[in-house]
Design a protein around this motif. Structure first.
Motif, PDB file in Angstrom:
ATOM      1  N   THR A   1       0.821  -1.207   0.000  1.00  0.00           N
ATOM      2  CA  THR A   1       0.000   0.000   0.000  1.00  0.00           C
ATOM      3  C   THR A   1       0.860   1.264   0.000  1.00  0.00           C
ATOM      4  O   THR A   1       1.738   1.435   0.844  1.00  0.00           O
ATOM      5  N   HIS A   2       0.627   2.129  -0.993  1.00  0.00           N
ATOM      6  CA  HIS A   2       1.326   3.400  -1.185  1.00  0.00           C
ATOM      7  C   HIS A   2       2.841   3.234  -1.256  1.00  0.00           C
ATOM      8  O   HIS A   2       3.608   4.113  -0.865  1.00  0.00           O
ATOM      9  N   GLN A   3       3.259   2.099  -1.760  1.00  0.00           N
ATOM     10  CA  GLN A   3       4.693   1.897  -1.966  1.00  0.00           C
ATOM     11  C   GLN A   3       5.187   2.811  -3.078  1.00  0.00           C
ATOM     12  O   GLN A   3       4.547   2.936  -4.123  1.00  0.00           O
ATOM     13  N   VAL A   4       6.307   3.473  -2.843  1.00  0.00           N
ATOM     14  CA  VAL A   4       6.931   4.328  -3.859  1.00  0.00           C
ATOM     15  C   VAL A   4       8.077   3.540  -4.491  1.00  0.00           C
ATOM     16  O   VAL A   4       9.028   3.150  -3.810  1.00  0.00           O
ATOM     17  N   ILE A   5       7.951   3.290  -5.794  1.00  0.00           N
ATOM     18  CA  ILE A   5       8.918   2.462  -6.502  1.00  0.00           C
ATOM     19  C   ILE A   5       9.713   3.321  -7.491  1.00  0.00           C
ATOM     20  O   ILE A   5       9.128   3.879  -8.431  1.00  0.00           O
ATOM     21  N   PRO A   6      11.013   3.459  -7.299  1.00  0.00           N
ATOM     22  CA  PRO A   6      11.827   4.195  -8.282  1.00  0.00           C
ATOM     23  C   PRO A   6      11.833   3.456  -9.616  1.00  0.00           C
ATOM     24  O   PRO A   6      12.078   2.238  -9.657  1.00  0.00           O
ATOM     25  N   SER A   7      11.553   4.158 -10.682  1.00  0.00           N
ATOM     26  CA  SER A   7      11.507   3.503 -11.994  1.00  0.00           C
ATOM     27  C   SER A   7      12.854   2.875 -12.356  1.00  0.00           C
ATOM     28  O   SER A   7      12.910   1.845 -13.037  1.00  0.00           O
ATOM     29  N   ALA A   8      13.948   3.478 -11.864  1.00  0.00           N
ATOM     30  CA  ALA A   8      15.286   2.955 -12.161  1.00  0.00           C
ATOM     31  C   ALA A   8      15.530   1.593 -11.526  1.00  0.00           C
ATOM     32  O   ALA A   8      16.422   0.850 -11.957  1.00  0.00           O
ATOM     33  N   SER A   9      14.727   1.270 -10.505  1.00  0.00           N
ATOM     34  CA  SER A   9      14.911  -0.016  -9.820  1.00  0.00           C
ATOM     35  C   SER A   9      14.195  -1.168 -10.527  1.00  0.00           C
ATOM     36  O   SER A   9      14.401  -2.327 -10.170  1.00  0.00           O
ATOM     37  N   LEU A  10      13.386  -0.857 -11.526  1.00  0.00           N
ATOM     38  CA  LEU A  10      12.601  -1.883 -12.204  1.00  0.00           C
ATOM     39  C   LEU A  10      13.395  -2.532 -13.325  1.00  0.00           C
ATOM     40  O   LEU A  10      14.023  -1.848 -14.135  1.00  0.00           O
ATOM     41  N   LYS A  11      13.350  -3.845 -13.378  1.00  0.00           N
ATOM     42  CA  LYS A  11      13.998  -4.580 -14.463  1.00  0.00           C
ATOM     43  C   LYS A  11      13.012  -4.708 -15.619  1.00  0.00           C
ATOM     44  O   LYS A  11      11.919  -5.271 -15.453  1.00  0.00           O
ATOM     45  N   ASP A  12      13.362  -4.157 -16.751  1.00  0.00           N
ATOM     46  CA  ASP A  12      12.522  -4.183 -17.960  1.00  0.00           C
ATOM     47  C   ASP A  12      11.151  -3.554 -17.707  1.00  0.00           C
ATOM     48  O   ASP A  12      10.143  -3.945 -18.311  1.00  0.00           O
ATOM     49  N   ASN A  13      11.110  -2.579 -16.774  1.00  0.00           N
ATOM     50  CA  ASN A  13       9.865  -1.856 -16.439  1.00  0.00           C
ATOM     51  C   ASN A  13       8.761  -2.776 -15.904  1.00  0.00           C
ATOM     52  O   ASN A  13       7.571  -2.477 -16.044  1.00  0.00           O
ATOM     53  N   LYS A  14       9.134  -3.876 -15.280  1.00  0.00           N
ATOM     54  CA  LYS A  14       8.163  -4.837 -14.783  1.00  0.00           C
ATOM     55  C   LYS A  14       7.948  -4.680 -13.275  1.00  0.00           C
ATOM     56  O   LYS A  14       8.909  -4.576 -12.506  1.00  0.00           O
ATOM     57  N   VAL A  15       6.684  -4.642 -12.880  1.00  0.00           N
ATOM     58  CA  VAL A  15       6.308  -4.597 -11.464  1.00  0.00           C
ATOM     59  C   VAL A  15       5.668  -5.938 -11.102  1.00  0.00           C
ATOM     60  O   VAL A  15       4.728  -6.389 -11.777  1.00  0.00           O
ATOM     61  N   LEU A  16       6.168  -6.561 -10.047  1.00  0.00           N
ATOM     62  CA  LEU A  16       5.609  -7.830  -9.588  1.00  0.00           C
ATOM     63  C   LEU A  16       4.296  -7.578  -8.857  1.00  0.00           C
ATOM     64  O   LEU A  16       4.217  -6.749  -7.951  1.00  0.00           O
ATOM     65  N   ILE A  17       3.263  -8.298  -9.257  1.00  0.00           N
ATOM     66  CA  ILE A  17       1.983  -8.308  -8.532  1.00  0.00           C
ATOM     67  C   ILE A  17       1.858  -9.668  -7.858  1.00  0.00           C
ATOM     68  O   ILE A  17       1.954 -10.710  -8.513  1.00  0.00           O
ATOM     69  N   LYS A  18       1.645  -9.629  -6.561  1.00  0.00           N
ATOM     70  CA  LYS A  18       1.630 -10.869  -5.777  1.00  0.00           C
ATOM     71  C   LYS A  18       0.454 -10.830  -4.809  1.00  0.00           C
ATOM     72  O   LYS A  18       0.175  -9.799  -4.191  1.00  0.00           O
TER      73      LYS A  18
ATOM     74  N   GLY B   1       1.839 -12.260 -10.980  1.00  0.00           N
ATOM     75  CA  GLY B   1       1.807 -11.794 -12.359  1.00  0.00           C
ATOM     76  C   GLY B   1       2.694 -10.567 -12.453  1.00  0.00           C
ATOM     77  O   GLY B   1       3.181 -10.055 -11.439  1.00  0.00           O
ATOM     78  N   THR B   2       2.948 -10.072 -13.676  1.00  0.00           N
ATOM     79  CA  THR B   2       3.803  -8.897 -13.844  1.00  0.00           C
ATOM     80  C   THR B   2       3.089  -7.838 -14.661  1.00  0.00           C
ATOM     81  O   THR B   2       2.385  -8.136 -15.634  1.00  0.00           O
ATOM     82  N   LEU B   3       3.303  -6.598 -14.267  1.00  0.00           N
ATOM     83  CA  LEU B   3       2.725  -5.437 -14.932  1.00  0.00           C
ATOM     84  C   LEU B   3       3.810  -4.677 -15.671  1.00  0.00           C
ATOM     85  O   LEU B   3       4.872  -4.403 -15.107  1.00  0.00           O
ATOM     86  N   ASP B   4       3.534  -4.338 -16.913  1.00  0.00           N
ATOM     87  CA  ASP B   4       4.429  -3.467 -17.676  1.00  0.00           C
ATOM     88  C   ASP B   4       4.132  -2.034 -17.246  1.00  0.00           C
ATOM     89  O   ASP B   4       3.079  -1.480 -17.569  1.00  0.00           O
ATOM     90  N   ALA B   5       5.041  -1.432 -16.472  1.00  0.00           N
ATOM     91  CA  ALA B   5       4.814  -0.110 -15.881  1.00  0.00           C
ATOM     92  C   ALA B   5       5.896   0.867 -16.329  1.00  0.00           C
ATOM     93  O   ALA B   5       6.685   1.360 -15.528  1.00  0.00           O
ATOM     94  N   SER B   6       5.932   1.134 -17.617  1.00  0.00           N
ATOM     95  CA  SER B   6       6.960   2.036 -18.152  1.00  0.00           C
ATOM     96  C   SER B   6       6.679   3.496 -17.819  1.00  0.00           C
ATOM     97  O   SER B   6       7.592   4.329 -17.824  1.00  0.00           O
ATOM     98  N   ALA B   7       5.419   3.837 -17.516  1.00  0.00           N
ATOM     99  CA  ALA B   7       5.052   5.226 -17.216  1.00  0.00           C
ATOM    100  C   ALA B   7       5.122   5.493 -15.719  1.00  0.00           C
ATOM    101  O   ALA B   7       4.761   4.649 -14.896  1.00  0.00           O
ATOM    102  N   LYS B   8       5.570   6.695 -15.377  1.00  0.00           N
ATOM    103  CA  LYS B   8       5.585   7.120 -13.981  1.00  0.00           C
ATOM    104  C   LYS B   8       4.207   7.669 -13.607  1.00  0.00           C
ATOM    105  O   LYS B   8       3.437   8.100 -14.466  1.00  0.00           O
ATOM    106  N   GLY B   9       3.917   7.653 -12.302  1.00  0.00           N
ATOM    107  CA  GLY B   9       2.658   8.220 -11.844  1.00  0.00           C
ATOM    108  C   GLY B   9       2.026   7.436 -10.719  1.00  0.00           C
ATOM    109  O   GLY B   9       2.651   6.573 -10.103  1.00  0.00           O
TER     110      GLY B   9
END
Length: 256
Positions: free
Chosen positions: A154-171, A222-230
């Protein structure tokens, strides 16, 4: 003199109720739809027995005990008058003192410790003085799943630079309303359940992401393609087409 008469009248009323009231027991159980009974292991179901006419609460408390015999509940054909429960199966015993039949509403909230998943169900019956309702008792069916988003938090702030291939893990963690485990090929088969994330970015729908069972019981990913910030909103649902059971959880997170 008037005060004395009022006190005497109240005393006589109390005495008449005491003399003629009979203790009456009603066993109440919460049964998770397509699963077992809701008991101590998942925090119990909260039961309220209420006089339907006056609204007075006659008894209240938690179901306690085990979730029941899996083989009997899930795999055995039950004939009329066969018991589905035993003495260890979760229940609440409502004990009321009544001197005439009372029409009651019995309300169950379950599982009471899981607010995002708790379902409220109710039924109505007559309670008759001295006529106990025991055995399996009054069984209320509770539909649904308990679904918890584990990642992102909840309300986690994820630096885009920390993402591998712009992928966010959904668990997520998914269990039956009684706490029973969901696994691939198990009694509660993950292959029968659709788990999906509906993702919004800045309030607009971005994607739907399917989640699949992992090697760990109850855990879907699953994984989300999250290339956009926001600002992202993730609403996760579980759905079993065969039973109609559903569950939902929601979180917001940020990608900077």
């Amino acid at each position: 003199m008037k005060m004395t008469r009022a006190v005497l009248t109240a005393f006589l009323l109390f005495l008449s109720l005491t003399l003629f009231a009979e203790t009456t027991r009603a066993v109440v159980r919460a049964h998770a739809k397509d699963a077992k009974f809701i008991g101590t292991g998942i925090g119990g179901a909260y039961v309220v027995i209420r006089n339907d006419l006056t609204g007075e609460i006659l008894a209240k408390g938690l179901t306690t005990g085990a979730s029941g015999n899996t083989e009997l509940i899930m795999n055995t054909a039950i004939k009329r008058n066969d018991r589905l429960t035993d003495d260890q199966t979760a229940k609440f015993i409502g004990i009321v003192d009544i001197d005439e039949p009372v029409f009651v509403t019995i309300e169950v909230t379950a599982p009471v410790n899981r607010k995002n998943a708790a379902i409220k169900v109710s039924t109505q019956v007559w309670l008759i003085p001295g006529k106990h309702i025991e055995g399996d008792g009054i069984v209320l069916e509770v539909p649904g799943f308990i679904l918890d988003v584990l990642a992102p938090q909840t309300h986690q702030v994820i630096p885009s630079a920390s993402l591998k291939d712009n992928k966010v893990l959904i668990k997520a963690n998914l269990v039956m309303m009684c706490g029973c485990a969901i696994s691939k090929g198990g009694t509660w088969n993950s292959e029968d359940i659709e788990v999906k994330a509906i993702v919004k970015l800045e309030g607009k729908k971005l994607a739907e992401v399917p989640l699949h069972i992992t090697d760990q019981t109850n855990v879907f990913e699953g994984t989300l393609d999250a290339s956009a910030k926001g600002n992202y909103e993730l609403q996760l649902y579980a759905y079993d087409r065969k039973t109609g059971n559903t569950g939902v959880d929601k979180v917001n997170f940020v990608i900077q």
